[in-house]
Structures are given as C-alpha cells and as structure tokens.
Design an enzyme around this catalytic site. Sequence first.
Site, PDB file in Angstrom:
ATOM      1  N   GLY A   1      -1.167  -0.462  -8.529  1.00 42.08           N
ATOM      2  CA  GLY A   1      -1.551  -0.503 -10.000  1.00 42.08           C
ATOM      3  C   GLY A   1      -1.873  -1.860 -10.475  1.00 42.08           C
ATOM      4  O   GLY A   1      -2.084  -1.972 -11.712  1.00 42.08           O
TER       5      GLY A   1
ATOM      6  N   VAL B   1      -6.323  -4.191  -7.359  1.00 45.76           N
ATOM      7  CA  VAL B   1      -6.866  -4.585  -5.991  1.00 45.76           C
ATOM      8  C   VAL B   1      -6.665  -3.558  -4.984  1.00 45.76           C
ATOM      9  O   VAL B   1      -6.699  -3.809  -3.815  1.00 45.76           O
ATOM     10  CB  VAL B   1      -6.040  -5.678  -5.509  1.00 45.76           C
ATOM     11  CG1 VAL B   1      -6.125  -6.918  -6.483  1.00 45.76           C
ATOM     12  CG2 VAL B   1      -4.585  -5.712  -5.669  1.00 45.76           C
TER      13      VAL B   1
ATOM     14  N   SER C   1      -4.914  -0.717  -3.928  1.00 43.61           N
ATOM     15  CA  SER C   1      -3.522  -0.561  -3.039  1.00 43.61           C
ATOM     16  C   SER C   1      -3.858   0.948  -2.566  1.00 43.61           C
ATOM     17  O   SER C   1      -3.321   1.466  -1.217  1.00 43.61           O
ATOM     18  CB  SER C   1      -2.245  -0.516  -3.839  1.00 43.61           C
ATOM     19  OG  SER C   1      -2.309   0.442  -4.951  1.00 43.61           O
TER      20      SER C   1
ATOM     21  N   ALA D   1      -6.594   2.879  -1.671  1.00 41.90           N
ATOM     22  CA  ALA D   1      -7.527   2.780  -0.607  1.00 41.90           C
ATOM     23  C   ALA D   1      -6.900   2.190   0.775  1.00 41.90           C
ATOM     24  O   ALA D   1      -7.076   2.560   1.730  1.00 41.90           O
ATOM     25  CB  ALA D   1      -8.749   2.012  -1.084  1.00 41.90           C
ATOM     26  N   ALA D   2      -6.228   0.985   0.533  1.00 44.19           N
ATOM     27  CA  ALA D   2      -5.608   0.385   1.680  1.00 44.19           C
ATOM     28  C   ALA D   2      -4.529   1.228   2.386  1.00 44.19           C
ATOM     29  O   ALA D   2      -4.666   1.276   3.515  1.00 44.19           O
ATOM     30  CB  ALA D   2      -4.885  -0.879   1.014  1.00 44.19           C
TER      31      ALA D   2
ATOM     32  N   ASP E   1     -13.866   1.112  -2.807  1.00 45.76           N
ATOM     33  CA  ASP E   1     -12.663   0.585  -2.523  1.00 45.76           C
ATOM     34  C   ASP E   1     -12.260   1.002  -0.974  1.00 45.76           C
ATOM     35  O   ASP E   1     -11.906   0.159  -0.026  1.00 45.76           O
ATOM     36  CB  ASP E   1     -11.595   1.067  -3.222  1.00 45.76           C
ATOM     37  CG  ASP E   1     -11.383   0.748  -4.653  1.00 45.76           C
ATOM     38  OD1 ASP E   1     -12.208  -0.296  -5.116  1.00 45.76           O
ATOM     39  OD2 ASP E   1     -10.620   1.146  -5.456  1.00 45.76           O
TER      40      ASP E   1
END
Length: 498
Positions: free
Chosen positions: A172, A175, A177, A179-180, A222
């Site tokens: 949230g 950056v 998260s 998609a990672a 992303d």
Amino acid sequence: MIPLRHLSDVRTAGDLPWFQPALDRLRGLPHEADPRLREYFTSDAPLYLARAPGRLDVMGGIADYSGARVLELPLAVSTAVLLQRQQAPRCDIVTRRGERWHFCGVALASLIEPEGELGTPAALAAWLAGRPAERWAGYVLGVVQLFLQRAARAGGAMPGLRLLIDSSVPAGRGVASSAALEVAAATAVAASLGCDMPVAELAAACQSVENHVVGAPCGIMDQMTSACGRRDRLLQLCCQPGTVEGHVAIPGGFRFYGIDSGISHAVAGADYGTVRTAAFMGYRMIAAAAGLPATREGVRVRVADQRWGGYLANLTEPEFAALAGDLPGEMSGAEFLQRYNGITDSVTTVRADRRYPVRQATEHPVREHARVRRFAELLVAIAEQASVAAELGNLMYQSHQSYGACGLGSDGTDRLVELVAAEGPERGLFGAKITGGGSGGTVAILGTDRAEDVVRGVAARYRADTGREARVFAESGPGAAETGVLLLEPREVGNHGT
C-alpha cells in the site's frame, strides 16, 4: 524466458544476496512455534525459489492505462515465493504479515476445473470478496489458477502446490507490492510446471489476475517492471499494450530515490478507479468529436479507431487542443451514459451516481506521454549539460501537479515534494513527483548520487512535521528475469539452501 538456475551458478555469478533473505526464512522454519510451519516443506522434493522486485515510478504513472510511455526503476526490495509440489491435490499458501503467519488453502479441483466452485476468475473473485481475511491470497490463487488451467489444456501434470511468501516490499505504499507478489508467484509456478512463457506474456497474465480476480483496474507497468526490469536501469515501456523499448542507464553522478509518505494507497480505491474511468470517458467523447464509428457491446462500446489505435496517449497536444474544447471539467455518469452509452475500457464501468473529472483525467495522459518522451531524450544528455537536470526535475514537478489536478494528490506527498523543492539543486535535488496510483504512497526524487544524506534529511524533516514513517528507497535491484528461478535439489532443501 526466465532461466532456471542452480545454487552453484547463483553463487558463482554473485547473485546469492538477492535470494538470501528467502533462504534465511527457509532455514528458520524448523524453529517456528507453529508445527504447520516446521513441516511445511519436505526434504524429499525439489524447491523453487523466485523473487521479484517492487518498483519506483519515475515518470509515466497512471498514464499507462492510456497507452503512454513510462520510465520505471526496479527497487532492491522484493517479494520471494518458495514453492514445492505436493501429492495432496491442494494449493496451500502461507505468508507472514506483520508479526503473524497467515494460511490459506483450497482444493485443486475447485480452483482449476471450469465447473468447480472457484473455476473461473469471476468465481474466484466472488469467493474472495466474501472472505476479507483471505483476500491477500487472491494474487497468488489467481496466478495458480491461470497456470494450472493452462497446463491442463496442454495435457500436463496437475500437481498440488505449497507456497510460502516472504516480502520486504511495503504494501500500500505505491511501490507495486501486488505486482511483485504476482510476478514472483507466477515465475515460481511456471518453473515448477516447466512452462516456458515469455517474460512479457507472464507479466500480462499477472496484470489480468489483478484486474479480474483481485478487482484492481491497474495498467501494465508494474508487472512489466517487476518481471523485465534491470538493476540500475530505467525500464522504458510503451504501454500499447506493453512493449519494452529499452533499459535506460542512469547517467553517472545521478540517482533516483523514493520516500514513502506513510499514507497507504490502493489502486482498487475509488480515486484511482474514478480517474481511470474519466480518462476513458474523455477518449470516448474525443472519438465522437473526431467522427470515429462506435458500436455498443453490452455495457461497453467499441470504437473503430485507425487514427490513435484506441489510446489517448497517441493524441498529439495540438490534436487534443483542437478536439477537447468541449470536454467538461466534471460530468455525471448518468449524463455520460445517456449520451455515449459506455466506454471502451475492459476493466472499469461508468457509474450513473458518480461524478467524474473528465477534462483533467483525459488531459493528463496526453501531456504525460509528451513529458516522458522529453524526459527520456534529456536523460542521455545530462552528463554534458548541467542545466538538463533542472529541466528533468521540472518535468517531474509538472507531472506531480497534473496528478493533483486529477484528484490523486495527498497532503503527505505534496509536503514531501515541497521539502525537496526547498532543498533544490544547490543541495543536489532537482525534482520530485507522486508515483503510481497516487492518493498517497511514495514520492520519486531525482538527485545526485551524493545526495542520499540530503534525501534522508528530507525524510527526517517530514517525519518530524507529520509524525508519519518515511522510509527511503535508495537502491535498485534486478527484475525477476534477471535473477531467474533458483532450483534447490532435495538435499539442498534439507540443508536449507546452505
């Protein structure tokens, strides 16, 4: 394709540090208090370890869903997924969130058979919607469903799976998260099934899961950055729908930083979805003004667009000026639907009871696409012309202002940008902007590579002013394809990767 690697190769290449946190987690499992964790992985089967990074959105952001070019930096923070096949016909997932472990498990038959309870993305999405405590698992279950159904159609094996998630990407915080997590899970599942899927196709599959299972109307940048990014390079991506145009080296003497505002955002939130929908409303109205034929297809429309290919970003700024004169600053969904029937977007719909910021949301991707193109051109000249850094920074400030005009700003990110501007080029900081879906999250900063202490000073000042945490992202890391998948043989699993 994402390569499958062995421990000796990873050590020799110097890539072990990128896998080490997950190996440490594996080593610690026998000492966990919960017996389910102590026995989670066995020592008689290989284990697949994949990792994928978060990203810093340097330029482009929300314009990705309108076909714009974007510039994205993979970060050192990453999510790892450890996967082992199991005989039981189940998919079991465990993750550590905060100080607690969370478990989720489903029967394979219900997940992958089309007639099963969870056999379609829509059915899985509905099931998760009724289980708020397990919604975190949707990113992984959606990926597992997609790849196992693909394997079933090809006549492949349908193994049970155990997955453990270990992440340093803050959730949230803008950056990527999600998609990672998706990319790491997809990479591990694909490797375990022997599925040689091209990296860009894998990223698109992850985006589909986020759109149709998780219900977040995100663009492609992303997932593409997490999968295809390279350390210390900006991924230059044209989102039509997702073409990698290159990996741009960051010129010597400069670096991109990020500061987390401490304000959570979510692309599933109303602001992001409203702005995205408004942009597609604007495209529909411009297409009508240009005389492009439109056909109603259920709740959506299809536009025969040979001029711009269906992407707002392909309008030139003069075309936008000529055709967008009648775009309203704000418009109700009911009025739009009465006049235009619907939009071309496949993942959002116009709500009759909502008001939409049509003009600003439509203008943003047109201007942002031009800003990103100019940014990429200037970046290669920064070493020869000192004044270029200031112009690059100005483009970032313009992007930030445009986000705010769309309604995607926040007091925290505005304050961080103000603090960066106050330090200025004299202290090695040239520009800053809100990132990703906006409405909080992280601010990206262009500075010299000697300005890290100044950036940390900005974060400390912000922390003192607001009382919010302000994590600094100062290091880049490799994408999932760059590090590949680490295959641990049974004896190595038993030795916990040592």
